[in-house]
Design a protein around this motif. Sequence first.
Motif, PDB file in Angstrom:
ATOM      1  N   VAL A 158     -19.272 -14.065  -3.057  1.00 36.96           N
ATOM      2  CA  VAL A 158     -17.876 -14.389  -3.362  1.00 36.96           C
ATOM      3  C   VAL A 158     -16.863 -13.599  -2.536  1.00 36.96           C
ATOM      4  CG1 VAL A 158     -18.350 -15.205  -5.691  1.00 36.96           C
ATOM      5  CG2 VAL A 158     -17.825 -12.795  -5.326  1.00 36.96           C
ATOM      6  N   GLY A 159     -17.314 -12.815  -1.576  1.00 39.46           N
ATOM      7  CA  GLY A 159     -16.386 -12.115  -0.692  1.00 39.46           C
ATOM      8  C   GLY A 159     -15.865 -10.802  -1.256  1.00 39.46           C
ATOM      9  N   ARG A 160     -14.656 -10.467  -0.846  1.00 38.59           N
ATOM     10  CA  ARG A 160     -14.051  -9.192  -1.243  1.00 38.59           C
ATOM     11  C   ARG A 160     -13.858  -9.107  -2.750  1.00 38.59           C
ATOM     12  NH1 ARG A 160      -8.995  -7.911   2.827  1.00 38.59           N
ATOM     13  NH2 ARG A 160     -10.239  -7.026   4.518  1.00 38.59           N
ATOM     14  N   GLY A 161     -14.125  -7.910  -3.260  1.00 37.29           N
ATOM     15  CA  GLY A 161     -13.875  -7.647  -4.672  1.00 37.29           C
ATOM     16  C   GLY A 161     -12.479  -7.097  -4.875  1.00 37.29           C
ATOM     17  N   THR A 162     -12.293  -6.427  -5.975  1.00 39.14           N
ATOM     18  CA  THR A 162     -11.014  -5.808  -6.308  1.00 39.14           C
ATOM     19  C   THR A 162     -10.840  -4.547  -5.449  1.00 39.14           C
ATOM     20  OG1 THR A 162     -11.283  -6.595  -8.559  1.00 39.14           O
ATOM     21  CG2 THR A 162      -9.654  -4.853  -8.209  1.00 39.14           C
ATOM     22  N   PRO A 163      -9.685  -4.353  -4.825  1.00 42.59           N
ATOM     23  CA  PRO A 163      -9.523  -3.189  -3.952  1.00 42.59           C
ATOM     24  C   PRO A 163      -9.177  -1.905  -4.718  1.00 42.59           C
ATOM     25  CG  PRO A 163      -7.519  -4.467  -3.921  1.00 42.59           C
ATOM     26  CD  PRO A 163      -8.500  -5.224  -4.782  1.00 42.59           C
ATOM     27  N   GLU A 164      -9.477  -0.799  -4.108  1.00 38.70           N
ATOM     28  CA  GLU A 164      -8.975   0.507  -4.547  1.00 38.70           C
ATOM     29  C   GLU A 164      -8.035   0.961  -3.438  1.00 38.70           C
ATOM     30  OE1 GLU A 164      -8.624   4.226  -6.674  1.00 38.70           O
ATOM     31  OE2 GLU A 164      -9.005   2.151  -7.191  1.00 38.70           O
ATOM     32  N   GLU A 165      -6.841   1.382  -3.804  1.00 39.86           N
ATOM     33  CA  GLU A 165      -5.847   1.793  -2.820  1.00 39.86           C
ATOM     34  C   GLU A 165      -5.351   3.184  -3.176  1.00 39.86           C
ATOM     35  OE1 GLU A 165      -1.511   0.267  -1.252  1.00 39.86           O
ATOM     36  OE2 GLU A 165      -2.998  -1.229  -1.854  1.00 39.86           O
ATOM     37  N   LYS A 166      -5.184   4.024  -2.157  1.00 34.83           N
ATOM     38  CA  LYS A 166      -4.739   5.399  -2.402  1.00 34.83           C
ATOM     39  C   LYS A 166      -4.074   5.974  -1.171  1.00 34.83           C
ATOM     40  CE  LYS A 166      -6.468   9.620  -4.483  1.00 34.83           C
ATOM     41  NZ  LYS A 166      -7.656  10.291  -5.019  1.00 34.83           N
ATOM     42  N   VAL A 167      -3.149   6.878  -1.387  1.00 37.62           N
ATOM     43  CA  VAL A 167      -2.550   7.643  -0.294  1.00 37.62           C
ATOM     44  C   VAL A 167      -3.374   8.903  -0.146  1.00 37.62           C
ATOM     45  CG1 VAL A 167      -0.504   8.863   0.529  1.00 37.62           C
ATOM     46  CG2 VAL A 167      -0.257   6.725  -0.751  1.00 37.62           C
ATOM     47  N   LEU A 168      -3.895   9.129   1.055  1.00 40.92           N
ATOM     48  CA  LEU A 168      -4.741  10.302   1.320  1.00 40.92           C
ATOM     49  C   LEU A 168      -4.018  11.258   2.230  1.00 40.92           C
ATOM     50  CD1 LEU A 168      -8.073   8.411   2.076  1.00 40.92           C
ATOM     51  CD2 LEU A 168      -7.363   9.429  -0.096  1.00 40.92           C
TER      52      LEU A 168
END
Length: 168
Positions: A158-168
């Motif tokens: 099904v392709g990409r899942g749910t993203p995790e996004e963060k400022v590093l």
Amino acid sequence: MRDPVASGARVVLIDTTLTQADVPLSDRGIARDWAYGPAPLPSTDATFKERSNTLQALALKPLSPVHLRGKRDAAGNLSISWIRRTRRDGTWADGTDVPLNEDSERYDLEVLNGSTVIRTTAGLTSPAYTYSAADQITGFGSVQASLSVRVYQVSGTVGRGTPEEKVL
């Protein structure tokens, strides 16, 4: 037979007669009209409701990675790492990684400038990536003190899942 629960009721009992619709994955993206209501009644009964919905196979998409971290070296290279999750058999009882439950381990990583994706690295096969100082200079004009990154686990089905996004 019990009477249907009145509209606006606070509680609705859902028993074991609830079943999942048998829809093939090839129908993803196709809008469907659904009718739902009390099982003993015909779908023409006034208690039945209609709803249009497009199958997205959300229950099959990989969960977002967790513990997204970054560590810089003296040259400004940013080593990024994360931990994958799983939808099935994900009990962390023995202290080892949860099962993959995908054909292969794959991730996509995006580097953002505000809300604009300026770099996409697709098909990573391990939960780590190094965003070099040279690549930062190419993308931003200088080595960055902080960077926004987004990581997806990718399913072969099904392709990409749910993203995790963060400022590093």
